[in-house]
Design an enzyme around this catalytic site. Sequence first.
Site, PDB file in Angstrom:
ATOM      1  N   TYR A  92      11.404 -26.699 -16.837  1.00  0.00           N
ATOM      2  CA  TYR A  92      11.227 -25.265 -16.604  1.00  0.00           C
ATOM      3  C   TYR A  92       9.830 -24.831 -17.046  1.00  0.00           C
ATOM      4  O   TYR A  92       9.134 -24.108 -16.332  1.00  0.00           O
ATOM      5  CB  TYR A  92      12.299 -24.484 -17.358  1.00  0.00           C
ATOM      6  CG  TYR A  92      12.361 -23.026 -16.993  1.00  0.00           C
ATOM      7  CD1 TYR A  92      12.950 -22.612 -15.804  1.00  0.00           C
ATOM      8  CD2 TYR A  92      11.837 -22.045 -17.840  1.00  0.00           C
ATOM      9  CE1 TYR A  92      13.019 -21.263 -15.455  1.00  0.00           C
ATOM     10  CE2 TYR A  92      11.897 -20.705 -17.502  1.00  0.00           C
ATOM     11  CZ  TYR A  92      12.487 -20.324 -16.309  1.00  0.00           C
ATOM     12  OH  TYR A  92      12.544 -18.991 -15.985  1.00  0.00           O
TER      13      TYR A  92
ATOM     14  N   THR B 298      20.351  -9.751 -17.642  1.00  0.00           N
ATOM     15  CA  THR B 298      20.671  -9.973 -16.237  1.00  0.00           C
ATOM     16  C   THR B 298      22.079 -10.557 -16.142  1.00  0.00           C
ATOM     17  O   THR B 298      22.781 -10.684 -17.141  1.00  0.00           O
ATOM     18  CB  THR B 298      19.657 -10.926 -15.584  1.00  0.00           C
ATOM     19  OG1 THR B 298      19.661 -12.172 -16.296  1.00  0.00           O
ATOM     20  CG2 THR B 298      18.251 -10.331 -15.622  1.00  0.00           C
TER      21      THR B 298
ATOM     22  N   ASN C 168       9.880 -14.055  -6.684  1.00  0.00           N
ATOM     23  CA  ASN C 168      10.746 -13.937  -7.856  1.00  0.00           C
ATOM     24  C   ASN C 168      11.799 -15.035  -7.955  1.00  0.00           C
ATOM     25  O   ASN C 168      12.249 -15.365  -9.049  1.00  0.00           O
ATOM     26  CB  ASN C 168      11.442 -12.573  -7.823  1.00  0.00           C
ATOM     27  CG  ASN C 168      12.557 -12.463  -8.841  1.00  0.00           C
ATOM     28  OD1 ASN C 168      12.325 -12.383 -10.046  1.00  0.00           O
ATOM     29  ND2 ASN C 168      13.803 -12.483  -8.361  1.00  0.00           N
TER      30      ASN C 168
ATOM     31  N   ASP D 151      17.239 -13.828  -0.250  1.00  0.00           N
ATOM     32  CA  ASP D 151      17.996 -14.562  -1.255  1.00  0.00           C
ATOM     33  C   ASP D 151      18.862 -15.581  -0.513  1.00  0.00           C
ATOM     34  O   ASP D 151      19.036 -15.498   0.704  1.00  0.00           O
ATOM     35  CB  ASP D 151      18.874 -13.607  -2.066  1.00  0.00           C
ATOM     36  CG  ASP D 151      19.245 -14.154  -3.440  1.00  0.00           C
ATOM     37  OD1 ASP D 151      18.649 -13.714  -4.426  1.00  0.00           O
ATOM     38  OD2 ASP D 151      20.124 -15.044  -3.502  1.00  0.00           O
TER      39      ASP D 151
END
Length: 270
Positions: free
Chosen positions: A161, A196, A93, A40
């Site tokens: 997107y 989330t 991801n 990340d």
Amino acid sequence: MTNFTSVKEKVVIVTGAADGLGKAIAETYAANGMLVVLSDVNEQLGQKVVENISESGGEAVFYKANVANEEEIIALVQFAVENYGELDGIVNNAGIAAPNKVLHELSLAEFEAVQNVNFKGVFLGMKYGIEAILKSKSTGGFVINIASLAGLQANSGMSLYTASKHAVVGLTKNAALDYAAHNITVNAICPGTFRTAIWNDAPEEVITSLAKQLSPNGRLGDPTEIANLALFLASDLSRFTNGSIISMDAGASAGKALPLEWENPGILGE
């Protein structure tokens, strides 16, 4: 085989693993005996996930990398192989949101920012991840790309997107054909609306209201539900699942759910 013992000691990279779906996937993998390399741009949160996994008896390490940077992805894959001796899979991801605008009001800079992470980042993860899986001679190699409901259908104001996630779907299908004969499965998961960190500051009544609008079953998904599917796709239970674009959205991609009065509502016992 009715369990997931086949994933034990498989080495996997999970990008965007500091929070949300990536975190849930990494934790579920580690809980089932996989050797997880988390990545990340947020090192602090990423290291915290590793600590949580270690405290729970799992095995994980962290490597900071920006998926849009080729050199950093090369280094990430190299780190995984040097640390564990091989690579069996990668979960691409990491992704970012896009400006909610009509297309002609978008800038080239906005276009490039979204595509660099959501499409280029997946391409780089696949390219260098697959190379390492091939060199490792993995008999259960896998690639999982986290796309989106937007990879299956469009929404007003979401052209950047939507385009990036449609690109991920196309790349997934083609790569599945390229590597089917080499013990590597390539699949994509298309999540709907999940609970989330993006919802952390929203009042519960707002979340409940939006969930009823966005999800046919009236609730947000739990990240562990995506993680369980990712576990299946990493296991030997799914070796015939290849090139699949799997929606997990409570039926949102099936069509539009409209209110309909039942002739016999009494069947519900109310």
